[in-house]
Design a protein around this motif. Structure first.
Motif, PDB file in Angstrom:
ATOM      1  N   ALA A   1      -2.749  -8.720   3.282  1.00 50.68           N
ATOM      2  CA  ALA A   1      -1.992  -9.318   2.181  1.00 50.68           C
ATOM      3  C   ALA A   1      -2.352  -8.517   0.934  1.00 50.68           C
ATOM      4  CB  ALA A   1      -2.342 -10.785   2.003  1.00 50.68           C
ATOM      5  N   LEU A   2      -1.364  -7.824   0.362  1.00 47.50           N
ATOM      6  CA  LEU A   2      -1.627  -6.874  -0.723  1.00 47.50           C
ATOM      7  C   LEU A   2      -0.974  -7.322  -2.023  1.00 47.50           C
ATOM      8  CD1 LEU A   2      -2.759  -4.138  -1.639  1.00 47.50           C
ATOM      9  CD2 LEU A   2      -0.621  -3.080  -0.841  1.00 47.50           C
TER      10      LEU A   2
ATOM     11  N   PHE B   1      -0.767  -1.626  -8.538  1.00 46.15           N
ATOM     12  CA  PHE B   1      -0.573  -0.486  -7.661  1.00 46.15           C
ATOM     13  C   PHE B   1       0.694   0.310  -7.954  1.00 46.15           C
ATOM     14  CE2 PHE B   1      -3.659  -2.745  -5.092  1.00 46.15           C
ATOM     15  CZ  PHE B   1      -4.358  -1.729  -4.466  1.00 46.15           C
ATOM     16  N   GLY B   2       1.828  -0.387  -8.066  1.00 48.75           N
ATOM     17  CA  GLY B   2       3.113   0.301  -8.064  1.00 48.75           C
ATOM     18  C   GLY B   2       3.450   0.691  -6.629  1.00 48.75           C
ATOM     19  N   VAL B   3       4.656   1.195  -6.432  1.00 48.21           N
ATOM     20  CA  VAL B   3       5.107   1.511  -5.075  1.00 48.21           C
ATOM     21  C   VAL B   3       4.233   2.588  -4.447  1.00 48.21           C
ATOM     22  CG1 VAL B   3       6.979   2.504  -3.700  1.00 48.21           C
ATOM     23  CG2 VAL B   3       7.487   0.781  -5.452  1.00 48.21           C
ATOM     24  N   ASN B   4       4.085   3.727  -5.118  1.00 50.13           N
ATOM     25  CA  ASN B   4       3.316   4.826  -4.543  1.00 50.13           C
ATOM     26  C   ASN B   4       1.845   4.473  -4.379  1.00 50.13           C
ATOM     27  OD1 ASN B   4       5.400   6.743  -4.141  1.00 50.13           O
ATOM     28  ND2 ASN B   4       5.374   7.248  -6.322  1.00 50.13           N
ATOM     29  N   GLY B   5       1.299   3.748  -5.342  1.00 48.34           N
ATOM     30  CA  GLY B   5      -0.094   3.334  -5.235  1.00 48.34           C
ATOM     31  C   GLY B   5      -0.318   2.403  -4.058  1.00 48.34           C
TER      32      GLY B   5
ATOM     33  N   PHE C   1       9.981 -11.742  -3.500  1.00 44.45           N
ATOM     34  CA  PHE C   1      11.043 -11.081  -4.238  1.00 44.45           C
ATOM     35  C   PHE C   1      10.489 -10.480  -5.527  1.00 44.45           C
ATOM     36  CE2 PHE C   1      14.553 -11.215  -7.361  1.00 44.45           C
ATOM     37  CZ  PHE C   1      15.437 -10.361  -6.708  1.00 44.45           C
ATOM     38  N   GLY C   2      10.870  -9.237  -5.791  1.00 46.79           N
ATOM     39  CA  GLY C   2      10.451  -8.594  -7.023  1.00 46.79           C
ATOM     40  C   GLY C   2       9.138  -7.852  -6.931  1.00 46.79           C
ATOM     41  N   THR C   3       8.633  -7.625  -5.720  1.00 48.48           N
ATOM     42  CA  THR C   3       7.365  -6.914  -5.562  1.00 48.48           C
ATOM     43  C   THR C   3       7.562  -5.449  -5.178  1.00 48.48           C
ATOM     44  OG1 THR C   3       7.228  -7.593  -3.242  1.00 48.48           O
ATOM     45  CG2 THR C   3       6.109  -8.989  -4.878  1.00 48.48           C
TER      46      THR C   3
ATOM     47  N   ILE D   1       3.406  -8.451   1.078  1.00 53.41           N
ATOM     48  CA  ILE D   1       3.347  -7.894  -0.279  1.00 53.41           C
ATOM     49  C   ILE D   1       3.602  -9.021  -1.281  1.00 53.41           C
ATOM     50  CG2 ILE D   1       4.327  -6.198  -1.859  1.00 53.41           C
ATOM     51  CD1 ILE D   1       2.962  -4.945   0.543  1.00 53.41           C
ATOM     52  N   HIS D   2       2.694  -9.174  -2.242  1.00 52.58           N
ATOM     53  CA  HIS D   2       2.863 -10.248  -3.220  1.00 52.58           C
ATOM     54  C   HIS D   2       2.375  -9.783  -4.591  1.00 52.58           C
ATOM     55  CE1 HIS D   2      -1.468 -11.511  -3.368  1.00 52.58           C
ATOM     56  NE2 HIS D   2      -1.474 -10.920  -2.180  1.00 52.58           N
ATOM     57  N   ALA D   3       2.723 -10.565  -5.613  1.00 51.06           N
ATOM     58  CA  ALA D   3       2.275 -10.309  -6.979  1.00 51.06           C
ATOM     59  C   ALA D   3       2.499 -11.584  -7.784  1.00 51.06           C
ATOM     60  CB  ALA D   3       3.033  -9.134  -7.602  1.00 51.06           C
ATOM     61  N   ASP D   4       1.882 -11.663  -8.967  1.00 51.35           N
ATOM     62  CA  ASP D   4       2.068 -12.853  -9.793  1.00 51.35           C
ATOM     63  C   ASP D   4       3.460 -12.857 -10.405  1.00 51.35           C
ATOM     64  OD1 ASP D   4       1.955 -11.654 -12.644  1.00 51.35           O
ATOM     65  OD2 ASP D   4       0.142 -10.871 -11.707  1.00 51.35           O
ATOM     66  N   ASP D   5       3.884 -14.014 -10.892  1.00 54.53           N
ATOM     67  CA  ASP D   5       5.243 -14.176 -11.405  1.00 54.53           C
ATOM     68  C   ASP D   5       5.536 -13.261 -12.588  1.00 54.53           C
ATOM     69  OD1 ASP D   5       5.772 -16.010  -9.464  1.00 54.53           O
ATOM     70  OD2 ASP D   5       5.778 -17.765 -10.796  1.00 54.53           O
ATOM     71  N   ASP D   6       4.576 -13.099 -13.497  1.00 53.92           N
ATOM     72  CA  ASP D   6       4.814 -12.253 -14.668  1.00 53.92           C
ATOM     73  C   ASP D   6       5.119 -10.817 -14.248  1.00 53.92           C
ATOM     74  OD1 ASP D   6       4.500 -14.299 -16.445  1.00 53.92           O
ATOM     75  OD2 ASP D   6       2.395 -13.872 -16.894  1.00 53.92           O
ATOM     76  N   CYS D   7       4.355 -10.317 -13.303  1.00 55.71           N
ATOM     77  CA  CYS D   7       4.587  -8.962 -12.802  1.00 55.71           C
ATOM     78  C   CYS D   7       5.971  -8.842 -12.186  1.00 55.71           C
ATOM     79  CB  CYS D   7       3.509  -8.618 -11.775  1.00 55.71           C
ATOM     80  SG  CYS D   7       3.740  -7.015 -10.959  1.00 55.71           S
ATOM     81  N   ARG D   8       6.349  -9.837 -11.402  1.00 54.67           N
ATOM     82  CA  ARG D   8       7.646  -9.789 -10.726  1.00 54.67           C
ATOM     83  C   ARG D   8       8.801  -9.930 -11.724  1.00 54.67           C
ATOM     84  NH1 ARG D   8       8.235 -13.601  -5.918  1.00 54.67           N
ATOM     85  NH2 ARG D   8       6.848 -15.078  -6.944  1.00 54.67           N
TER      86      ARG D   8
END
Length: 209
Positions: A186-187, A192-196, A15-17, A132-139
């Motif tokens: 696993a990205l 990146f952002g959405v487009n990246g 969630f939040g990625t 699709i994943h990311a760290d908590d701070d990013c999310r």
């Protein structure tokens, strides 16, 4: 994955990625169908229900997230969930959605966001399964901007939604949602952002085009 034949791309996401947006943009660039809300439309017809009634099953949480919270509490109490206590409507809806997904994918190439697509197409000969994943701070930052909420509220949303997805997946597939072995890619989308992210995924696909 061979793009010259009918293919399936499944996207599971924390969630939040921005996973849904990534899936939608990927489907647009590949000029294939995106499977998300339209699945609910078909399920609604199968259950002879209005679209809003079926959407509300997920939107307001009674049969999906609240049940999963109960499963989690039972698990933490030491009880092993065997599926018998679960309201059958939820399982029927899941199975109906899976059937519709398979039917559409048999007819045309598509991108599937969520819905345990990685499991439904685990043995598909021409599928690419992405997490699709990311760290908590990013999310937290992304959720805070999107919904105009505080960091603490964003953190609470992450916990709630991640648990829901984890329990949903475990209940209906027996698989661990975040297990990298379920996926081909696993990205981490932090930089990146959405487009990246879509640019990167397209480069992964381009040698096979």
């Amino acid at each position: 994955m061979n793009k010259e034949e009918k293919f399936v791309i499944t996207i599971s996401r924390q969630f939040g990625t921005g996973g849904h947006e990534i899936g939608a943009e990927l489907a647009r660039r590949l000029d294939v169908k995106l499977l998300d809300k339209q699945i609910l439309n078909e399920v609604a017809r199968r259950f002879c229900a209005v679209e809003n009634a079926v959407e509300n099953i997920e939107a307001r949480n009674p049969l999906w997230r609240d049940d999963f919270t109960q499963f989690y509490r039972s698990y933490m109490a030491g009880a092993e969930y065997n599926g018998q206590e679960h309201d059958q409507t939820s399982r029927q809806l899941f199975e109906a959605q899976a059937e519709v997904i398979r039917k559409i994918a048999a007819q045309e190439s598509c991108v599937i966001v969520g819905r345990c697509g990685f499991h439904i197409f685990r043995n598909h000969p021409n599928a690419l399964k992405i997490f699709i994943h990311a760290d908590d701070d990013c999310r937290k930052q992304r959720i805070g901007r999107k919904y105009d909420i505080s960091e603490s509220d964003a953190a609470a949303m992450i916990v709630d939604n991640d648990y829901s997805r984890e329990l949903y997946t475990k209940t209906y597939t027996g698989s661990d949602w975040q297990d990298a072995r379920n996926y081909d890619i696993a990205l981490n989308v932090r930089n990146f952002g959405v487009n990246g992210a879509v640019d990167f995924l397209m480069t992964c696909l381009s040698p096979l085009s």
